[in-house]
Each structure stands twice: as C-alpha cells, then as structure tokens.
Design a protein around this motif. Structure first.
Motif, PDB file in Angstrom:
ATOM      1  N   HIS A  60      -8.050   4.009  -2.350  1.00 38.52           N
ATOM      2  CA  HIS A  60      -7.199   2.823  -2.353  1.00 38.52           C
ATOM      3  C   HIS A  60      -6.292   2.911  -1.138  1.00 38.52           C
ATOM      4  CE1 HIS A  60      -8.184   1.088  -6.187  1.00 38.52           C
ATOM      5  NE2 HIS A  60      -8.085   2.271  -6.763  1.00 38.52           N
ATOM      6  N   GLN A  61      -6.286   1.861  -0.342  1.00 43.96           N
ATOM      7  CA  GLN A  61      -5.451   1.872   0.846  1.00 43.96           C
ATOM      8  C   GLN A  61      -4.090   1.293   0.520  1.00 43.96           C
ATOM      9  OE1 GLN A  61      -7.150  -0.034   4.217  1.00 43.96           O
ATOM     10  NE2 GLN A  61      -5.370   0.326   5.499  1.00 43.96           N
ATOM     11  N   HIS A  62      -3.051   1.967   0.997  1.00 44.73           N
ATOM     12  CA  HIS A  62      -1.669   1.512   0.858  1.00 44.73           C
ATOM     13  C   HIS A  62      -1.106   1.374   2.263  1.00 44.73           C
ATOM     14  CE1 HIS A  62      -2.089   2.547  -3.343  1.00 44.73           C
ATOM     15  NE2 HIS A  62      -2.490   3.758  -2.986  1.00 44.73           N
ATOM     16  N   LEU A  63      -0.498   0.243   2.562  1.00 45.39           N
ATOM     17  CA  LEU A  63       0.037   0.013   3.900  1.00 45.39           C
ATOM     18  C   LEU A  63       1.113   1.030   4.235  1.00 45.39           C
ATOM     19  CD1 LEU A  63       0.241  -3.872   3.978  1.00 45.39           C
ATOM     20  CD2 LEU A  63      -1.430  -2.403   5.073  1.00 45.39           C
ATOM     21  N   GLY A  64       0.987   1.654   5.380  1.00 46.10           N
ATOM     22  CA  GLY A  64       1.971   2.619   5.851  1.00 46.10           C
ATOM     23  C   GLY A  64       1.813   3.999   5.257  1.00 46.10           C
TER      24      GLY A  64
END
Length: 108
Positions: A60-64
C-alpha cells in the motif's frame, strides 16, 4: 456539445483500432514464423504480468512514506505460490489464492 455522428464515428473508430490490434498479430503470425529467440522471450510475458500484478497487491502506497505491506495478501501468497510450484495450473493457482485470502479475511 459533440454531435451524435461524431460520437458514433469515434466509438466505431476506437472499436476498429482495438479489433485490429488484437486480430492483426494473429493474421501476421499465421503466415510468418518467429525466430526461436523471440518465441522464448515472449514465453516470459505471462509470468512477468502475473508477478507485476502480485507485487502491486502486496504493498500500500502512502504519500511521503515508504510503502507498507498488505499482510493478508502476503500471508495468502504463501499457499498460492506453493500451489503454483506444485500444480503449474492457472485455475488451481487462482482458486487457492481466492480461498486462502477469503479464509484469512474471515479470521482477521
């Protein structure tokens, strides 16, 4: 507002281009034979596509931030990979993956 004829022409044109992209390679390969190196190279395409889909489902990609693992998908991947190595049958692989993920989601 685009006219009906324009929209119909765009839909028919897109359908024709899509159909040609899918049918033209079969028609060409019926008459010509690919070199053995090309056939061997193309044999890896399904494996690469499945691996890319698998890896995108594991994170899961999380910004920053760095991506985080999707633990249910990772845990259900273990029996699925074992089924893939043992059976080499896509139907069995998909069935084991769906059932294992369903059981893990039921428990978690």
């Amino acid at each position: 507002m685009p006219s009906f004829e324009f929209v119909l022409l765009v839909i028919v044109g897109c359908g024709l281009v899509t159909w040609l992209n899918r049918v033209l390679p079969f028609l060409l390969l019926k008459r010509f034979e690919l070199p053995m190196a090309a056939v061997e190279f193309l044999s890896f395409v399904p494996v690469v596509i499945m691996a890319a889909l698998w890896f995108t489902g594991l994170f899961h990609q999380h910004l920053g931030q760095l991506p985080s693992l999707d633990w249910p998908n990772l845990i259900s991947s273990v029996p699925t990979v074992i089924a893939a190595v043992v059976s080499k049958n896509l139907l069995v692989i998909v069935a084991v993956g769906v059932i294992s993920l369903a059981l893990i989601r039921l428990v978690m």
